[in-house]
Design a protein around this motif. Structure first.
Motif, PDB file in Angstrom:
ATOM      1  N   ILE A 275       8.259  12.198   2.854  1.00 51.48           N
ATOM      2  CA  ILE A 275       7.525  11.851   1.511  1.00 51.48           C
ATOM      3  C   ILE A 275       6.618  10.638   1.824  1.00 51.48           C
ATOM      4  O   ILE A 275       6.866   9.828   2.909  1.00 51.48           O
ATOM      5  CB  ILE A 275       8.687  11.422   0.502  1.00 51.48           C
ATOM      6  N   TYR A 276       5.557  10.631   1.053  1.00 48.69           N
ATOM      7  CA  TYR A 276       4.475   9.501   1.246  1.00 48.69           C
ATOM      8  C   TYR A 276       4.717   8.711  -0.316  1.00 48.69           C
ATOM      9  O   TYR A 276       4.782   9.334  -1.089  1.00 48.69           O
ATOM     10  CB  TYR A 276       3.321  10.018   1.311  1.00 48.69           C
ATOM     11  N   ILE A 277       5.146   7.418  -0.039  1.00 49.07           N
ATOM     12  CA  ILE A 277       5.435   6.687  -1.246  1.00 49.07           C
ATOM     13  C   ILE A 277       4.336   5.594  -1.618  1.00 49.07           C
ATOM     14  O   ILE A 277       3.904   4.805  -0.640  1.00 49.07           O
ATOM     15  CB  ILE A 277       6.882   5.934  -1.157  1.00 49.07           C
ATOM     16  N   CYS A 278       4.002   5.469  -2.927  1.00 50.00           N
ATOM     17  CA  CYS A 278       2.898   4.593  -3.005  1.00 50.00           C
ATOM     18  C   CYS A 278       3.295   4.240  -4.690  1.00 50.00           C
ATOM     19  O   CYS A 278       3.867   4.550  -5.315  1.00 50.00           O
ATOM     20  CB  CYS A 278       1.421   4.879  -2.790  1.00 50.00           C
ATOM     21  N   ASN A 279       2.193   3.458  -5.077  1.00 53.65           N
ATOM     22  CA  ASN A 279       2.300   2.728  -6.497  1.00 53.65           C
ATOM     23  C   ASN A 279       0.905   2.752  -7.037  1.00 53.65           C
ATOM     24  O   ASN A 279      -0.257   3.067  -6.635  1.00 53.65           O
ATOM     25  CB  ASN A 279       2.603   1.322  -6.528  1.00 53.65           C
ATOM     26  N   ILE A 280       1.090   2.852  -8.586  1.00 58.88           N
ATOM     27  CA  ILE A 280      -0.223   2.905  -9.288  1.00 58.88           C
ATOM     28  C   ILE A 280      -1.312   1.686  -9.191  1.00 58.88           C
ATOM     29  O   ILE A 280      -2.337   1.774  -8.703  1.00 58.88           O
ATOM     30  CB  ILE A 280       0.088   3.031 -10.887  1.00 58.88           C
ATOM     31  N   VAL A 281      -0.581   0.398  -9.054  1.00 61.92           N
ATOM     32  CA  VAL A 281      -1.257  -0.610  -8.470  1.00 61.92           C
ATOM     33  C   VAL A 281      -0.660  -1.337  -7.282  1.00 61.92           C
ATOM     34  O   VAL A 281       0.569  -1.179  -7.038  1.00 61.92           O
ATOM     35  CB  VAL A 281      -1.276  -1.845  -9.696  1.00 61.92           C
TER      36      VAL A 281
ATOM     37  N   GLU B  59      -6.533   7.189  -5.890  1.00 57.88           N
ATOM     38  CA  GLU B  59      -7.280   8.559  -5.881  1.00 57.88           C
ATOM     39  C   GLU B  59      -7.648   8.839  -4.360  1.00 57.88           C
ATOM     40  O   GLU B  59      -7.418  10.113  -3.586  1.00 57.88           O
ATOM     41  CB  GLU B  59      -8.472   8.493  -6.543  1.00 57.88           C
ATOM     42  N   GLU B  60      -7.886   7.850  -3.536  1.00 58.25           N
ATOM     43  CA  GLU B  60      -8.262   7.936  -1.962  1.00 58.25           C
ATOM     44  C   GLU B  60      -7.001   8.477  -1.482  1.00 58.25           C
ATOM     45  O   GLU B  60      -6.740   9.265  -0.455  1.00 58.25           O
ATOM     46  CB  GLU B  60      -8.838   6.762  -1.279  1.00 58.25           C
ATOM     47  N   GLN B  61      -5.865   7.776  -1.523  1.00 53.91           N
ATOM     48  CA  GLN B  61      -4.747   8.197  -1.102  1.00 53.91           C
ATOM     49  C   GLN B  61      -4.265   9.472  -1.297  1.00 53.91           C
ATOM     50  O   GLN B  61      -3.943  10.244  -0.378  1.00 53.91           O
ATOM     51  CB  GLN B  61      -3.595   7.240  -1.469  1.00 53.91           C
ATOM     52  N   ILE B  62      -4.421   9.950  -2.341  1.00 53.88           N
ATOM     53  CA  ILE B  62      -4.353  11.462  -2.757  1.00 53.88           C
ATOM     54  C   ILE B  62      -5.139  12.254  -2.137  1.00 53.88           C
ATOM     55  O   ILE B  62      -4.749  13.230  -1.536  1.00 53.88           O
ATOM     56  CB  ILE B  62      -4.248  11.672  -4.556  1.00 53.88           C
ATOM     57  N   ARG B  63      -6.432  11.796  -1.994  1.00 54.35           N
ATOM     58  CA  ARG B  63      -7.262  12.766  -1.340  1.00 54.35           C
ATOM     59  C   ARG B  63      -6.995  12.970   0.115  1.00 54.35           C
ATOM     60  O   ARG B  63      -7.535  14.017   0.732  1.00 54.35           O
ATOM     61  CB  ARG B  63      -8.825  12.185  -1.395  1.00 54.35           C
ATOM     62  N   ILE B  64      -6.645  11.758   0.689  1.00 54.21           N
ATOM     63  CA  ILE B  64      -6.333  11.808   2.110  1.00 54.21           C
ATOM     64  C   ILE B  64      -5.028  12.478   2.581  1.00 54.21           C
ATOM     65  O   ILE B  64      -5.053  13.341   3.291  1.00 54.21           O
ATOM     66  CB  ILE B  64      -6.408  10.266   2.726  1.00 54.21           C
ATOM     67  N   VAL B  65      -3.866  12.347   1.815  1.00 52.82           N
ATOM     68  CA  VAL B  65      -2.425  13.006   2.201  1.00 52.82           C
ATOM     69  C   VAL B  65      -2.685  14.247   1.625  1.00 52.82           C
ATOM     70  O   VAL B  65      -2.121  14.914   2.171  1.00 52.82           O
ATOM     71  CB  VAL B  65      -1.719  12.105   1.323  1.00 52.82           C
TER      72      VAL B  65
ATOM     73  N   PHE C 197       0.876  -1.001   0.022  1.00 54.73           N
ATOM     74  CA  PHE C 197       0.132   0.049  -0.072  1.00 54.73           C
ATOM     75  C   PHE C 197       0.639   1.090   0.060  1.00 54.73           C
ATOM     76  O   PHE C 197       0.682   2.061  -0.946  1.00 54.73           O
ATOM     77  CB  PHE C 197      -0.965   0.060   1.206  1.00 54.73           C
ATOM     78  N   SER C 198       1.908   1.500   0.965  1.00 55.06           N
ATOM     79  CA  SER C 198       2.298   2.844   0.934  1.00 55.06           C
ATOM     80  C   SER C 198       3.480   2.603   1.913  1.00 55.06           C
ATOM     81  O   SER C 198       3.655   1.671   2.714  1.00 55.06           O
ATOM     82  CB  SER C 198       1.590   3.774   1.337  1.00 55.06           C
ATOM     83  N   ASP C 199       4.566   3.421   2.219  1.00 53.76           N
ATOM     84  CA  ASP C 199       5.526   3.840   3.051  1.00 53.76           C
ATOM     85  C   ASP C 199       5.643   5.307   3.220  1.00 53.76           C
ATOM     86  O   ASP C 199       5.364   6.185   2.446  1.00 53.76           O
ATOM     87  CB  ASP C 199       6.864   3.012   2.450  1.00 53.76           C
ATOM     88  N   GLY C 200       6.223   5.835   4.251  1.00 54.07           N
ATOM     89  CA  GLY C 200       6.680   6.953   4.357  1.00 54.07           C
ATOM     90  C   GLY C 200       5.498   7.788   5.249  1.00 54.07           C
ATOM     91  O   GLY C 200       4.648   7.020   6.166  1.00 54.07           O
ATOM     92  N   ASN C 201       5.720   9.129   5.131  1.00 57.29           N
ATOM     93  CA  ASN C 201       4.780  10.150   6.096  1.00 57.29           C
ATOM     94  C   ASN C 201       3.592  10.475   5.250  1.00 57.29           C
ATOM     95  O   ASN C 201       3.689  11.596   4.299  1.00 57.29           O
ATOM     96  CB  ASN C 201       5.466  10.925   6.699  1.00 57.29           C
ATOM     97  N   PRO C 202       2.165  10.122   5.474  1.00 59.43           N
ATOM     98  CA  PRO C 202       1.199  10.926   5.076  1.00 59.43           C
ATOM     99  C   PRO C 202       0.895  12.396   5.441  1.00 59.43           C
ATOM    100  O   PRO C 202       0.232  13.059   4.898  1.00 59.43           O
ATOM    101  CB  PRO C 202       0.097  10.030   5.519  1.00 59.43           C
TER     102      PRO C 202
END
Ligand code: URA
Length: 216
Positions: free
Chosen positions: A97-103, A126-132, A47-52
């Protein structure tokens, strides 16, 4: 029509919920998602790494073998190079930084995700971008660039430029994918690694400007 796999119950969390609380809900849904065939080959979703809470986000393509095994994006060879590249401009991958992927699930044989897989996974991103709510988004490689900005021209032509996004005031910059940089040793002028260095200096500058503005 692609059905949203998130079905966002985030909105029912208390107002005091942190970004991390909201992201944890979405991550749980991604972990159980079976909207495309990639779920059949995964060890786990990534899902992700880093700081939202960071103003900077990086979006890559999709997990590889090491990411699938560890559940953390960008931990293989390309990821280690990415960590070094970020550190070279004083960006710590855990805090800045907040790190994630397309899939979120590993495509077989490390192939790029196909448009159908990207579309079915897109609501998680899109949810990740909306929240972060990042101020700046780095799109690592052509797949992330196409997925977020819809740009289909070669990344060489557009890397290093800021583009408007549909996500508030967030600006997005395509950069070379670190796995592409692994193929090149030289850091001479006009080589891929040199261009990456120019792009990272630009990122450092906008972050410094953001810091000065918030301290003013
Ligand atoms: N490449 C990516 O695009 N993402 C990862 O998480 C790892 C390698």
């Amino acid at each position: 029509m692609v059905v949203s796999p998130t079905n966002a119950p985030v909105d029912s969390l208390p107002e005091t919920a942190s970004k991390q609380d909201c992201l944890d809900v979405i991550a749980q849904q991604a972990a159980q998602c079976s909207q495309c065939d990639l779920h059949t080959g995964r060890t786990q979703s990534v899902f992700s790494d880093g700081n939202p809470e960071a103003p900077l986000m990086l979006i890559g393509e999709g997990p590889g073998q090491h990411e699938d095994e560890s559940g953390i994006p960008f931990v293989g060879r390309a990821g280690q190079l990415l960590t070094q590249i970020l550190a070279s401009v004083d960006i710590d991958r855990k805090t800045d930084i907040y790190i994630c992927n397309i899939v979120k699930c590993r495509p077989p044989q490390n192939r790029a995700p196909v448009p159908e897989e990207m579309a079915r996974c897109f609501s998680f991103l899109e949810e990740q971008i909306r929240i972060v709510q990042p101020k700046y988004i780095l799109l690592a490689g052509a797949t992330a660039m196409k997925g977020v900005l819809g740009i289909k021209t070669g990344i060489t032509k557009v890397r290093g430029q800021w583009f408007d996004t549909p996500y508030g005031n967030a600006k997005a910059m395509p950069i070379f994918h670190p796995s592409y940089l692994l193929r090149y040793g030289s850091k001479e002028k006009f080589t891929p690694k040199w261009f990456m260095w120019q792009d990272m200096k630009e990122v450092r500058q906008v972050l410094d400007e953001l810091n000065s503005a918030s301290n003013a």
